[in-house]
Write a protein that holds these residues in place. Structure first.
Motif, mmCIF file in Angstrom:
data_model
loop_
_atom_site.group_PDB
_atom_site.id
_atom_site.type_symbol
_atom_site.label_atom_id
_atom_site.label_comp_id
_atom_site.label_asym_id
_atom_site.label_seq_id
_atom_site.Cartn_x
_atom_site.Cartn_y
_atom_site.Cartn_z
ATOM 1 N N VAL A 126 1.079 -0.987 -0.250
ATOM 2 C CA VAL A 126 -0.260 0.015 -0.019
ATOM 3 C C VAL A 126 0.945 0.955 0.116
ATOM 4 O O VAL A 126 0.589 2.418 -0.170
ATOM 5 C CB VAL A 126 -1.145 -0.677 1.537
ATOM 6 N N SER A 127 1.861 1.286 0.532
ATOM 7 C CA SER A 127 2.745 2.807 1.387
ATOM 8 C C SER A 127 3.248 3.045 -0.550
ATOM 9 O O SER A 127 3.462 3.839 -0.916
ATOM 10 C CB SER A 127 3.716 2.339 1.772
ATOM 11 N N MET A 130 0.427 4.459 -2.458
ATOM 12 C CA MET A 130 0.580 5.318 -2.463
ATOM 13 C C MET A 130 2.112 6.493 -2.735
ATOM 14 O O MET A 130 1.040 7.777 -3.419
ATOM 15 C CB MET A 130 -0.097 5.231 -0.860
ATOM 16 N N GLN A 134 1.389 9.582 -5.318
ATOM 17 C CA GLN A 134 1.295 10.862 -5.284
ATOM 18 C C GLN A 134 2.573 11.661 -6.118
ATOM 19 O O GLN A 134 2.617 12.350 -5.791
ATOM 20 C CB GLN A 134 1.578 10.805 -3.511
ATOM 21 N N ALA A 161 -0.796 15.191 -1.780
ATOM 22 C CA ALA A 161 -1.269 14.578 -0.933
ATOM 23 C C ALA A 161 -2.462 14.535 -0.818
ATOM 24 O O ALA A 161 -3.318 13.966 -0.378
ATOM 25 C CB ALA A 161 -0.231 14.503 0.497
ATOM 26 N N LEU A 164 -4.463 12.773 -3.446
ATOM 27 C CA LEU A 164 -3.930 11.769 -3.396
ATOM 28 C C LEU A 164 -5.827 11.228 -1.625
ATOM 29 O O LEU A 164 -6.156 10.017 -2.114
ATOM 30 C CB LEU A 164 -3.120 11.144 -2.940
ATOM 31 N N ALA A 165 -5.790 11.408 -1.397
ATOM 32 C CA ALA A 165 -6.247 11.572 -0.018
ATOM 33 C C ALA A 165 -7.742 11.279 -0.935
ATOM 34 O O ALA A 165 -8.981 10.891 -0.286
ATOM 35 C CB ALA A 165 -6.418 12.251 1.225
ATOM 36 N N GLN A 168 -8.989 8.202 -2.766
ATOM 37 C CA GLN A 168 -9.545 6.954 -2.026
ATOM 38 C C GLN A 168 -10.459 7.223 -1.157
ATOM 39 O O GLN A 168 -10.672 6.569 -1.286
ATOM 40 C CB GLN A 168 -7.612 7.100 -1.062
#
Lengths: 199, 199
Positions: A126-127, A130, A134, A161, A164-165, A168
Motif C-alpha cells: 500500500v505504501s 501511494m 502521489q 497528497a 490523493l486522499a 482514496q
C-alpha cells in the motif's frame, strides 16, 4: 525476499500471479484455493512451491503487488503526462472510468484486508502504491508550475497528497455507497482549485 | 427494527452497547464474546437476548451505530458551528486530534469489515454517518457564503463532498501508513481553497 529467477522462471511466476489474480477477481480471495490456481495455470504442486515457498500468503502478497501495479497502469498514459489541463481532465476521466468499471469489489482492498492491513507485507504494498501515485501527481503539478499555469508558490507535494486522499476517500465511499459521486467531487474540486491557482 | 422500550429499558440497552463498545475497543471484535459483554455489563443471558434477539450480529450493528455517533460527537461543538474561519480551523484541529488519539485502530472500520461492508445494516450505518457529516460541512460552507466570506456561486454540497472524501482518504491512509500527514493535507488544502473563494 531477493531471489534471482531465470527469464523463463520469471515468466512462469508472472503467469501464476496473473492466473491467481483472475481467479480471485472471479471467485473471491477466500474461496480461491492453491488447487484452483494450479488448475487454472497448469502448474504442479512442486512448481508452485518453487515460486512461492511461503504458500498461499506469499502468493496473495504477490497478487496484491500485481493489483497495485494495475491501479497505476490503468491510469496511464494520462497519469504520467499531466502536462496540460486537457491532460488532467483525461486523467480524471480515466480514474472515474477505472473505478466505475471495477464496481463495488476492489481486489486490492480485499487482498489487503485478507493479508491483514497492519502486516508488514500488506503495508509495504500500500505504501509503495501511494508513494508512486502521489509522486506522479506531484510531477504533474510541478510541470504546470514550470509551464506558468499554476502559482510556483504552491506546495506541489501537499497539493498532491490532498488530491490523493480525496481519491482514496472517494473510492472508499463508492465501496460503501455504490455511488461514484464523491470520487468525482474530489477530483473535480481538486483540479478546479489547482486551475484557480494562477501565478 | 422499531421497538418501543421503556425509559429504563432504553438505559439498560445503552449500557450494554457502551460496555460492548469498550470491550471491543480493548480486545478487538473477534476476541470479544457475548459472555465478555455480559460479564462487563452485569447482564443475564435472557436480558441480552431481550435487547438483542439477533445475537452478536445485532449487538455489533448497534455498537457500529454507537461508534458512528461518536465520530460526529467527537467533532462537536466545532463541526456544528462552522461560522468563522477560526471555527473552521478549530474543527480541523479536532478532527486531526481525534484520529491521532485513536491511532491505527478504527473501531468503526473494524466493525464494518466484520459485519461485511456490503451488508444492508453496515451500509446503512456508514451512509447515515457520511450523510450527516457532509450535511454539517455543507451547512458550514453555506453559512460562510451568507456571511460574504465565500463566493455564493460555489456549489456548497460538492465542496463538502470533496472535503469529506479527503478526510476519509486521509484516515484510510493513516490506518495503512501510521502517519496523519494525508489527513492534514486534505483538511488544510480543502479549507485553504474555500478561503480563497472570495465573492
Amino acid at each position: 525476499m531477493t531471489r534471482t529467477l531465470t527469464r523463463k522462471g520469471t515468466a512462469t511466476r508472472q503467469r501464476i500471479v496473473e492466473g491467481a489474480a483472475a481467479e480471485i477477481r472471479e471467485r473471491g480471495v477466500i474461496a480461491t484455493t492453491l488447487d484452483d490456481v494450479r488448475a487454472r495455470t497448469g502448474t504442479s504442486k512442486s512448481q508452485l512451491f518453487h515460486y512461492f515457498p511461503g504458500g498461499k500468503e506469499e502468493l496473495l502478497l504477490a497478487v496484491a503487488r500485481h493489483e497495485a501495479d494495475r491501479v497505476l497502469s490503468d491510469q496511464q498514459p494520462y497519469l504520467g503526462e499531466l502536462t496540460s489541463w486537457p491532460a488532467w481532465l483525461a486523467w480524471r476521466d480515466s480514474v472515474v472510468a477505472r473505478y466505475l468499471g471495477q464496481g463495488r469489489r476492489c481486489p486490492l482492498n480485499v487482498l489487503v484486508s485478507q493479508l491483514g492491513r497492519n502486516t508488514p507485507g500488506a503495508q509495504a504494498v500500500v505504501s509503495e502504491l501511494m508513494n508512486q501515485w502521489q509522486a506522479e501527481i506531484t510531477a504533474g503539478v510541478r510541470h504546470m508550475q514550470h509551464a506558468g499555469a499554476i502559482d510556483p508558490q504552491l506546495d506541489a507535494d501537499r497539493a498532491a497528497a490532498a488530491l490523493l486522499a480525496g481519491i482514496q476517500g472517494g473510492v472508499l465511499l463508492m465501496l460503501s455507497t455504490g455511488s461514484v459521486s464523491h470520487l468525482e467531487a474530489a477530483l473535480d474540486v481538486g483540479i478546479d482549485n489547482l486551475r484557480a491557482r494562477f501565478p
